[in-house]
Design a protein around this motif. Sequence first.
Motif, PDB file in Angstrom:
ATOM      1  N   LEU A 138      49.480  33.117  19.946  1.00 47.65           N
ATOM      2  CA  LEU A 138      50.875  33.371  18.855  1.00 47.65           C
ATOM      3  C   LEU A 138      51.519  31.998  19.307  1.00 47.65           C
ATOM      4  CD1 LEU A 138      52.577  34.920  17.302  1.00 47.65           C
ATOM      5  CD2 LEU A 138      53.624  35.685  19.453  1.00 47.65           C
ATOM      6  N   LYS A 139      51.596  31.434  20.215  1.00 47.97           N
ATOM      7  CA  LYS A 139      52.390  30.114  20.465  1.00 47.97           C
ATOM      8  C   LYS A 139      51.830  28.789  19.711  1.00 47.97           C
ATOM      9  CE  LYS A 139      55.201  27.359  24.040  1.00 47.97           C
ATOM     10  NZ  LYS A 139      55.471  27.445  25.358  1.00 47.97           N
ATOM     11  N   GLN A 140      50.590  29.087  19.933  1.00 50.41           N
ATOM     12  CA  GLN A 140      49.525  27.988  19.066  1.00 50.41           C
ATOM     13  C   GLN A 140      50.059  27.746  17.707  1.00 50.41           C
ATOM     14  OE1 GLN A 140      45.921  28.294  20.674  1.00 50.41           O
ATOM     15  NE2 GLN A 140      46.198  26.832  22.359  1.00 50.41           N
ATOM     16  N   ALA A 141      49.941  29.473  17.160  1.00 52.04           N
ATOM     17  CA  ALA A 141      49.980  29.331  15.856  1.00 52.04           C
ATOM     18  C   ALA A 141      51.519  29.033  15.366  1.00 52.04           C
ATOM     19  CB  ALA A 141      49.712  30.874  15.496  1.00 52.04           C
ATOM     20  N   GLN A 142      52.304  29.378  15.927  1.00 56.23           N
ATOM     21  CA  GLN A 142      53.873  29.122  15.864  1.00 56.23           C
ATOM     22  C   GLN A 142      54.345  27.686  15.704  1.00 56.23           C
ATOM     23  OE1 GLN A 142      56.206  31.704  18.276  1.00 56.23           O
ATOM     24  NE2 GLN A 142      55.713  33.785  16.936  1.00 56.23           N
ATOM     25  N   ASN A 143      53.610  26.953  16.621  1.00 54.78           N
ATOM     26  CA  ASN A 143      54.049  25.617  16.883  1.00 54.78           C
ATOM     27  C   ASN A 143      52.849  24.558  16.419  1.00 54.78           C
ATOM     28  OD1 ASN A 143      56.448  25.919  18.454  1.00 54.78           O
ATOM     29  ND2 ASN A 143      55.277  26.678  20.151  1.00 54.78           N
ATOM     30  N   GLU A 144      52.129  25.233  15.597  1.00 57.20           N
ATOM     31  CA  GLU A 144      50.832  24.296  14.775  1.00 57.20           C
ATOM     32  C   GLU A 144      51.258  23.158  14.298  1.00 57.20           C
ATOM     33  OE1 GLU A 144      47.019  24.821  11.903  1.00 57.20           O
ATOM     34  OE2 GLU A 144      48.600  26.356  12.116  1.00 57.20           O
ATOM     35  N   PHE A 145      52.511  23.038  13.584  1.00 52.18           N
ATOM     36  CA  PHE A 145      53.124  21.875  12.807  1.00 52.18           C
ATOM     37  C   PHE A 145      54.213  20.816  13.793  1.00 52.18           C
ATOM     38  CE2 PHE A 145      51.703  24.920   9.528  1.00 52.18           C
ATOM     39  CZ  PHE A 145      50.564  24.213   9.113  1.00 52.18           C
ATOM     40  N   ASN A 146      53.955  21.313  14.846  1.00 44.22           N
ATOM     41  CA  ASN A 146      55.315  20.624  15.755  1.00 44.22           C
ATOM     42  C   ASN A 146      54.390  19.389  16.718  1.00 44.22           C
ATOM     43  OD1 ASN A 146      57.051  19.722  17.755  1.00 44.22           O
ATOM     44  ND2 ASN A 146      57.613  21.793  18.459  1.00 44.22           N
ATOM     45  N   LYS A 147      54.840  18.281  16.098  1.00 45.67           N
ATOM     46  CA  LYS A 147      54.150  17.040  16.688  1.00 45.67           C
ATOM     47  C   LYS A 147      54.037  17.093  17.960  1.00 45.67           C
ATOM     48  CE  LYS A 147      53.987  12.802  14.030  1.00 45.67           C
ATOM     49  NZ  LYS A 147      54.568  11.848  13.415  1.00 45.67           N
ATOM     50  N   LYS A 148      55.271  17.262  18.866  1.00 44.56           N
ATOM     51  CA  LYS A 148      55.399  17.384  20.103  1.00 44.56           C
ATOM     52  C   LYS A 148      54.550  18.193  20.763  1.00 44.56           C
ATOM     53  CE  LYS A 148      60.046  15.550  20.523  1.00 44.56           C
ATOM     54  NZ  LYS A 148      61.361  15.474  21.039  1.00 44.56           N
ATOM     55  N   PHE A 149      54.307  19.444  20.345  1.00 38.24           N
ATOM     56  CA  PHE A 149      53.562  20.590  20.817  1.00 38.24           C
ATOM     57  C   PHE A 149      52.211  20.360  20.652  1.00 38.24           C
ATOM     58  CE2 PHE A 149      51.261  24.522  20.624  1.00 38.24           C
ATOM     59  CZ  PHE A 149      51.702  25.097  21.552  1.00 38.24           C
ATOM     60  N   ARG A 150      51.624  19.634  19.509  1.00 36.81           N
ATOM     61  CA  ARG A 150      50.207  19.171  19.285  1.00 36.81           C
ATOM     62  C   ARG A 150      49.973  18.265  20.210  1.00 36.81           C
ATOM     63  NH1 ARG A 150      48.083  20.917  14.408  1.00 36.81           N
ATOM     64  NH2 ARG A 150      46.535  19.431  14.398  1.00 36.81           N
ATOM     65  N   ALA A 151      50.769  17.568  20.740  1.00 37.99           N
ATOM     66  CA  ALA A 151      50.312  16.318  21.663  1.00 37.99           C
ATOM     67  C   ALA A 151      50.201  16.875  23.185  1.00 37.99           C
ATOM     68  CB  ALA A 151      51.515  15.332  21.648  1.00 37.99           C
ATOM     69  N   SER A 152      50.618  18.191  23.348  1.00 45.95           N
ATOM     70  CA  SER A 152      50.778  18.480  24.687  1.00 45.95           C
ATOM     71  C   SER A 152      49.550  19.383  25.053  1.00 45.95           C
ATOM     72  CB  SER A 152      52.079  19.716  24.698  1.00 45.95           C
ATOM     73  OG  SER A 152      51.429  20.772  24.023  1.00 45.95           O
ATOM     74  N   ASP A 153      49.414  19.608  26.430  1.00 42.16           N
ATOM     75  CA  ASP A 153      48.152  20.183  26.862  1.00 42.16           C
ATOM     76  C   ASP A 153      47.776  21.776  26.495  1.00 42.16           C
ATOM     77  OD1 ASP A 153      47.441  17.845  27.936  1.00 42.16           O
ATOM     78  OD2 ASP A 153      48.073  18.080  29.954  1.00 42.16           O
ATOM     79  N   GLU A 154      49.011  22.376  26.371  1.00 36.57           N
ATOM     80  CA  GLU A 154      49.091  23.834  25.947  1.00 36.57           C
ATOM     81  C   GLU A 154      48.533  23.964  24.643  1.00 36.57           C
ATOM     82  OE1 GLU A 154      52.067  27.494  26.279  1.00 36.57           O
ATOM     83  OE2 GLU A 154      52.931  25.429  26.360  1.00 36.57           O
ATOM     84  N   PHE A 155      48.697  23.069  23.859  1.00 32.56           N
ATOM     85  CA  PHE A 155      48.010  23.105  22.398  1.00 32.56           C
ATOM     86  C   PHE A 155      46.510  23.088  22.343  1.00 32.56           C
ATOM     87  CE2 PHE A 155      46.443  21.424  18.402  1.00 32.56           C
ATOM     88  CZ  PHE A 155      46.742  22.582  17.272  1.00 32.56           C
ATOM     89  N   LYS A 156      46.151  22.256  23.380  1.00 34.24           N
ATOM     90  CA  LYS A 156      44.586  22.042  23.452  1.00 34.24           C
ATOM     91  C   LYS A 156      43.800  23.078  24.147  1.00 34.24           C
ATOM     92  CE  LYS A 156      45.366  17.223  22.858  1.00 34.24           C
ATOM     93  NZ  LYS A 156      45.980  16.164  23.561  1.00 34.24           N
ATOM     94  N   LYS A 157      44.563  23.993  25.050  1.00 33.09           N
ATOM     95  CA  LYS A 157      44.004  24.874  25.655  1.00 33.09           C
ATOM     96  C   LYS A 157      43.299  26.090  24.623  1.00 33.09           C
ATOM     97  CE  LYS A 157      47.285  25.435  29.548  1.00 33.09           C
ATOM     98  NZ  LYS A 157      48.292  26.456  29.996  1.00 33.09           N
ATOM     99  N   SER A 158      42.262  26.803  25.182  1.00 32.28           N
ATOM    100  CA  SER A 158      41.691  27.526  24.405  1.00 32.28           C
ATOM    101  C   SER A 158      41.290  28.774  24.996  1.00 32.28           C
ATOM    102  CB  SER A 158      40.037  27.024  24.013  1.00 32.28           C
ATOM    103  OG  SER A 158      39.364  26.901  25.140  1.00 32.28           O
ATOM    104  N   VAL A 159      41.191  30.203  24.089  1.00 35.74           N
ATOM    105  CA  VAL A 159      40.996  31.482  24.741  1.00 35.74           C
ATOM    106  C   VAL A 159      39.607  31.270  25.689  1.00 35.74           C
ATOM    107  CG1 VAL A 159      40.526  33.733  24.220  1.00 35.74           C
ATOM    108  CG2 VAL A 159      41.868  32.206  22.702  1.00 35.74           C
ATOM    109  N   SER A 160      39.681  32.094  26.635  1.00 35.18           N
ATOM    110  CA  SER A 160      38.329  32.040  27.634  1.00 35.18           C
ATOM    111  C   SER A 160      37.425  32.459  26.962  1.00 35.18           C
ATOM    112  CB  SER A 160      38.851  33.269  28.833  1.00 35.18           C
ATOM    113  OG  SER A 160      38.955  34.438  28.317  1.00 35.18           O
ATOM    114  N   GLU A 161      36.285  31.722  27.363  1.00 33.91           N
ATOM    115  CA  GLU A 161      34.834  31.746  26.693  1.00 33.91           C
ATOM    116  C   GLU A 161      34.282  33.225  26.549  1.00 33.91           C
ATOM    117  OE1 GLU A 161      33.432  29.410  25.211  1.00 33.91           O
ATOM    118  OE2 GLU A 161      35.189  28.092  25.640  1.00 33.91           O
ATOM    119  N   ASP A 162      34.427  34.133  27.559  1.00 41.00           N
ATOM    120  CA  ASP A 162      33.648  35.386  27.587  1.00 41.00           C
ATOM    121  C   ASP A 162      34.564  36.162  26.646  1.00 41.00           C
ATOM    122  OD1 ASP A 162      36.426  35.615  28.944  1.00 41.00           O
ATOM    123  OD2 ASP A 162      35.809  36.869  30.254  1.00 41.00           O
ATOM    124  N   LYS A 163      35.635  35.832  25.818  1.00 45.32           N
ATOM    125  CA  LYS A 163      36.068  36.494  24.767  1.00 45.32           C
ATOM    126  C   LYS A 163      35.440  36.267  23.620  1.00 45.32           C
ATOM    127  CE  LYS A 163      39.063  38.331  27.675  1.00 45.32           C
ATOM    128  NZ  LYS A 163      39.344  39.776  27.750  1.00 45.32           N
TER     129      LYS A 163
END
Length: 109
Positions: free
Chosen positions: A84-109
């Motif tokens: 949800l946070k990634q979707a809401q801040n998709e167009f935020n330049k600062k958020f896209r540069a952060s590590d939180e944007f690059k995180k992904s959902v765990s592989e087992d899901k």
Amino acid sequence: LKRCVQPPRRSSNCSFSAMARSMSLLPMVLLALGAWMLSSLTSQSGFVMNSATPRGSKVAMRGFKDDFYAWKETLSSEDQALLLKQAQNEFNKKFRASDEFKKSVSEDK
């Protein structure tokens, strides 16, 4: 083919046969132009797409939608919050540069 700019004269290097050949091409050119216009008017493919959707695409979309919602329900609350946070801040330049944007959902899901 020689083209005559002026009407043929006895002193001109343009002959009557050259004019006759160029005049015999006119009906063929007009016929080709007419055929092209007719085919462009009757063809379905072009710049404008058909507005009617095929029946199979709706069925495929429903299948995907069901699968997507089933997958989404299996996510943990932390993963859902991350998405949800990634979707809401998709167009935020600062958020896209952060590590939180690059995180992904765990592989087992």
